[in-house]
Enzyme design. Structure first.
Site, mmCIF file in Angstrom:
data_model
loop_
_atom_site.group_PDB
_atom_site.id
_atom_site.type_symbol
_atom_site.label_atom_id
_atom_site.label_comp_id
_atom_site.label_asym_id
_atom_site.label_seq_id
_atom_site.Cartn_x
_atom_site.Cartn_y
_atom_site.Cartn_z
ATOM 1 N N CYS A 1 0.698 -1.172 -0.434
ATOM 2 C CA CYS A 1 -0.397 -0.059 0.177
ATOM 3 C C CYS A 1 0.739 1.024 -0.156
ATOM 4 C CB CYS A 1 -1.555 -0.171 0.228
ATOM 5 S SG CYS A 1 -0.388 -0.165 2.588
ATOM 6 N N SER B 1 2.651 -2.891 3.931
ATOM 7 C CA SER B 1 2.674 -1.099 3.814
ATOM 8 C C SER B 1 4.191 -0.775 3.477
ATOM 9 C CB SER B 1 2.812 -0.195 5.403
ATOM 10 O OG SER B 1 4.119 -0.568 6.077
ATOM 11 N N ASP B 2 4.257 0.511 2.786
ATOM 12 C CA ASP B 2 5.331 1.328 1.507
ATOM 13 C C ASP B 2 5.748 1.597 3.337
ATOM 14 O OD1 ASP B 2 7.149 2.170 0.130
ATOM 15 O OD2 ASP B 2 5.778 3.175 -1.460
ATOM 16 N N TRP B 3 7.297 2.054 2.585
ATOM 17 C CA TRP B 3 8.720 1.948 3.441
ATOM 18 C C TRP B 3 7.965 3.528 4.776
ATOM 19 C CZ3 TRP B 3 8.623 -2.474 1.717
ATOM 20 C CH2 TRP B 3 9.670 -3.389 2.236
#
Length: 487
Positions: free
Chosen positions: A364, A396-398
């Site tokens: 995401c 999640s994206d970072w």
């Protein structure tokens, strides 16, 4: 059109020939992925065994921040009969005399090397106590639970200072180990940085259950060379937008197979791609890595080719960025507003096609959707499972998490630490334990299912930080270079 068709046919034949020759020189044929039903059956069996309470460590100064939040697993007993614990390359153990001298007091030590279990004292064998994270204690049977002062190095030099460190039980810690990343540190005088010989994304292994670490690496143009020593050891592939411009699914699949083989040879078991967002803003800084271009149909043809190619090599694919991630300007705060009809006709098709091809995970994005962050947008995350039929896990994206959103459909937080009070580290055990048991188990099952679907328990080559050997391998081949040039 006839000339173009002939050109594409010749290129496809060249790609197939080069790939076949490269495969003949490569490692043994990867195992065929399991069906989702078979993978979930194995996941359920393992989930029932995930009963161990782990030790969570917290506190520490900035220099030692990597250790903070680790979930330590009991590994056995030292020569003196004390329990020792480990995770992510760090170990907690009792040393009666850390410098080997009878005059020194016993203490609990946190160290980045595994203790020598045949030594009765000075378990790290360095003949000194300074430098270790340590707490003096006469109790060799039990670590100092609760909050106590521990000595550690915190400045640029070797001086030891005392800081409060908390050890607490983490019920269901083995499950939580799969739901939160590790591998990044916060060095003095600099921003967050990836530790040596760690992949861009990592989860800790769980040896008791035979569960490997997830070793995930970036992928826009091949294996990301984070460390200087790795530069020149991989093929530099065309950007995904350039691959999209080929309009050639067989070539993209050949590219995916070759790149997957390089990732596997580097010790990675996951690739953080493909990126498939349909272009909307021409100046978007990430358009070069978005394979769909401006065409959802093109993306829906190429995404499966990429996913099938990569995953045929035993490396799981992560399609991204879900969803409506159309610009870099104000990417952490802008809100995309898209009606359902437009979403399904323009922006969802490449993701749906990746799901239909069996993609293992979805990442995401940073942006908001209808005012709510994408990684905690229950409506958009539920589209994946409830309408698209997605079977894998969502990560999640970072540093894209802004709340503990397990119940909203986010299964895994990356990279696992916090950069400010509003961003990151929401998946720590205290927060996760507030969730319903079904929610915790569902997220864990999805990560386990991907591990088993892709046979990662059998094929994973290393667990960071013990991956240097694999990082340094030269995995590029003349066949891969020729294939990259033909694209």
């Amino acid at each position: 059109l006839g000339a173009m068709a002939r050109f594409r046919a010749v290129r496809a034949l060249l790609a197939a020939a080069l790939l076949a020759r490269g495969a003949a020189l490569a490692a043994p044929e990867p195992l065929h992925p399991l069906s989702w039903s078979e993978a979930y059956a194995r996941a359920d069996a393992t989930l029932a065994k995930m009963t161990e309470t782990l030790l969570q460590v917290g506190g520490f100064c900035q220099r030692q921040e990597f250790v903070s939040g680790l979930l330590l697993q009991k590994r056995g007993l030292t020569a003196g009969g004390s329990p020792y614990y480990g995770a992510a390359g760090y170990f907690l153990y009792y040393d009666p005399h850390c410098d080997g001298k009878p005059s020194s007091r016993g203490r609990w030590v946190i160290h980045y090397r595994q203790p020598d279990l045949e030594r009765a004292t000075d378990l790290d064998g360095d003949g000194q106590c300074s430098g270790d994270i340590q707490h003096e204690s006469e109790n060799k049977a039990t670590p100092p639970m609760g909050t106590h002062e521990w000595s550690m190095q915190c400045g640029h030099g070797t001086a030891m200072t005392k800081h409060n460190v908390t050890l607490r039980d983490a019920p269901q810690g083995e499950k939580f180990t799969l739901l939160k990343g590790v591998g990044w540190e916060h060095p003095l005088d600099s921003w967050y940085n990836l530790r040596r010989w760690w992949y861009v994304g990592n989860t800790a292994a769980v040896p008791r259950l035979g569960l490997p670490s997830l070793n995930m690496q970036d992928a826009a143009a091949g294996f990301r060379t984070n460390f200087e020593e790795v530069v020149g050891s991989v093929t530099v592939w065309p950007s995904l937008l350039a691959m999209g411009a080929t309009w050639d699914p067989p070539l993209v699949k050949a590219f995916g197979e070759a790149m997957g083989r390089e990732f596997a040879s580097k010790g990675a078991n996951g690739i953080l791609g493909p990126s498939v967002n349909v272009h909307r803003v021409a100046r978007n800084g990430r358009n070069f890595e978005y394979m769909s271009g401006e065409d959802p149909y093109l993306g829906s043809r190429l995404a499966p080719a990429y996913v099938e190619g990569v995953q045929s090599q035993g490396v799981f694919a992560v399609v991204k960025h879900w969803v409506f991630n159309q610009q870099e300007t104000n990417r952490n705060s802008e809100s995309s507003v898209v009606d359902d009809k437009t979403a399904w006709e323009l922006y969802y098709p490449p993701f749906q096609a990746a799901v239909d091809a069996g993609v293992s995970a979805v990442m995401c994005s940073y942006n908001r959707v209808d005012g709510e962050y994408a990684c905690s947008n229950k409506k958009q995350l539920s589209v994946l499972h409830d309408q698209m039929g997605f079977k894998g896990f969502v990560q999640s994206d970072w540093w894209a998490t802004h709340e503990q959103s397990l119940a909203k459909g986010l299964d895994q937080e990356m990279p696992g630490n916090r950069i400010n009070e509003d961003t990151g580290n929401f998946f720590e055990p205290g927060n996760l334990l507030k969730e319903d048991q079904d929610v915790i188990d569902s997220a864990t099952r999805r990560v386990l299912a991907v591990m088993y679907k892709m046979h990662l328990d059998k094929t994973t080559k290393c667990a960071p930080p013990h991956c240097k050997e694999w990082f340094l391998k030269n995995v590029s081949t003349p066949e891969h270079v020729a294939l990259a040039r033909s694209a």
